[in-house]
Design a protein around this motif. Structure first.
Motif, PDB file in Angstrom:
ATOM      1  N   PRO A 104      77.530  43.369  40.686  1.00  0.00           N
ATOM      2  CA  PRO A 104      77.528  43.349  42.160  1.00  0.00           C
ATOM      3  C   PRO A 104      76.148  43.638  42.736  1.00  0.00           C
ATOM      4  O   PRO A 104      75.357  44.397  42.160  1.00  0.00           O
ATOM      5  N   HIS A 125      74.911  37.370  53.861  1.00  0.00           N
ATOM      6  CA  HIS A 125      74.824  37.603  52.415  1.00  0.00           C
ATOM      7  C   HIS A 125      75.262  36.331  51.689  1.00  0.00           C
ATOM      8  O   HIS A 125      76.451  36.038  51.584  1.00  0.00           O
ATOM      9  N   SER A 128      76.884  37.715  46.566  1.00  0.00           N
ATOM     10  CA  SER A 128      77.422  39.074  46.505  1.00  0.00           C
ATOM     11  C   SER A 128      77.334  39.668  45.103  1.00  0.00           C
ATOM     12  O   SER A 128      77.544  40.861  44.920  1.00  0.00           O
ATOM     13  N   GLU A 129      77.046  38.829  44.101  1.00  0.00           N
ATOM     14  CA  GLU A 129      76.885  39.289  42.729  1.00  0.00           C
ATOM     15  C   GLU A 129      75.874  38.404  42.023  1.00  0.00           C
ATOM     16  O   GLU A 129      75.607  37.274  42.452  1.00  0.00           O
TER      17      GLU A 129
END
Length: 235
Positions: A104, A125, A128-129
């Protein structure tokens, strides 16, 4: 994180169904030097563990029959509409073998950036990971990204951040993917659009006013000219 699993002797659709009816979740452990091992876990304990981010992205300690081994969560199969974990897979960890994991991204300080605090922008964003490769000892629980330097009209790319020691990003062919983008709000763009629309309207309204003196002058000339000629014709 540490959890307890139990050896499972029976396998198959019927055996797994009976296991779920008793509040257990079937699973398997594979990889490393050992053979694949069938296991079962308490469903309620597993359900609460899956809600924790660390359970998905860190090395776990699994105890089976009194022996502890290091594993990673690899797959979770959920029921289509029930809150039920149907099956779970773990992989044994070798300290000398690199891992490929999704970790993450934790974004911070966006509210302190110039883009948000002074220019009233929205931070989007995009990722996200992040997919990474590293040795088990270097695996981070998450990667922290500082957004305090964002400005209007800019984006934050992968090359703009510093990864933890021993961690390499796996981008799948994308050299420098975008992590975060900055978008101007609609409220900020509306006044500019209203001002641009008001300018032609003001010009159109002002144009008839300039012709008004000429129209008035025409009325005065018409009123003054014909009076002597009309009187001469009657005589």
């Amino acid at each position: 994180m540490k959890f307890v699993a139990f050896e499972r002797a029976k396998q198959g659709t019927g055996a797994s169904r009976r296991l779920r009816n008793t509040g257990k979740t079937p699973g398997i452990v594979y990889g490393g030097e050992g053979q694949p091992q069938l296991i079962e876990l308490d469903h309620n304990a597993l359900w609460h563990a899956l809600k924790r981010e660390a359970f998905h992205s860190t090395i776990l300690e699994m105890e089976v029959a009194g022996k502890t081994s290091k594993v990673l969560l690899r797959d979770v199969q959920m029921h289509p509409f029930k809150q039920l974990v149907q099956h779970i897979d773990f992989q044994r960890v070798d300290a000398r073998t690199k891992l490929h994991m999704k970790v993450p991204l934790h974004y911070k300080n966006a509210e302190e950036s110039q883009a948000v605090k002074f220019e009233h922008c929205v931070v989007n964003h995009v990722m996200s990971e992040l997919n990474i490769s590293c040795l088990p000892g270097d695996l981070p629980e998450f990667i922290e990204v500082d957004l305090s330097g964002l400005k209007k009209g800019t984006s934050l790319h992968l090359n703009d951040i510093q990864l933890p020691k021993g961690v390499n990003a796996v981008t799948g062919g994308k050299k420098n993917p975008v992590l975060v983008s900055v978008v101007a709000t609609v409220a900020e763009e509306a006044p500019a659009a209203d001002a641009a629309a008001a300018a032609p309207a003001a010009d159109a309204k002002a144009a008839p006013a300039k012709a008004a003196p000429a129209k008035a002058a025409g009325k005065d000339a018409k009123a003054a000219a014909p009076a002597p000629a009309k009187a001469a014709g009657k005589k």
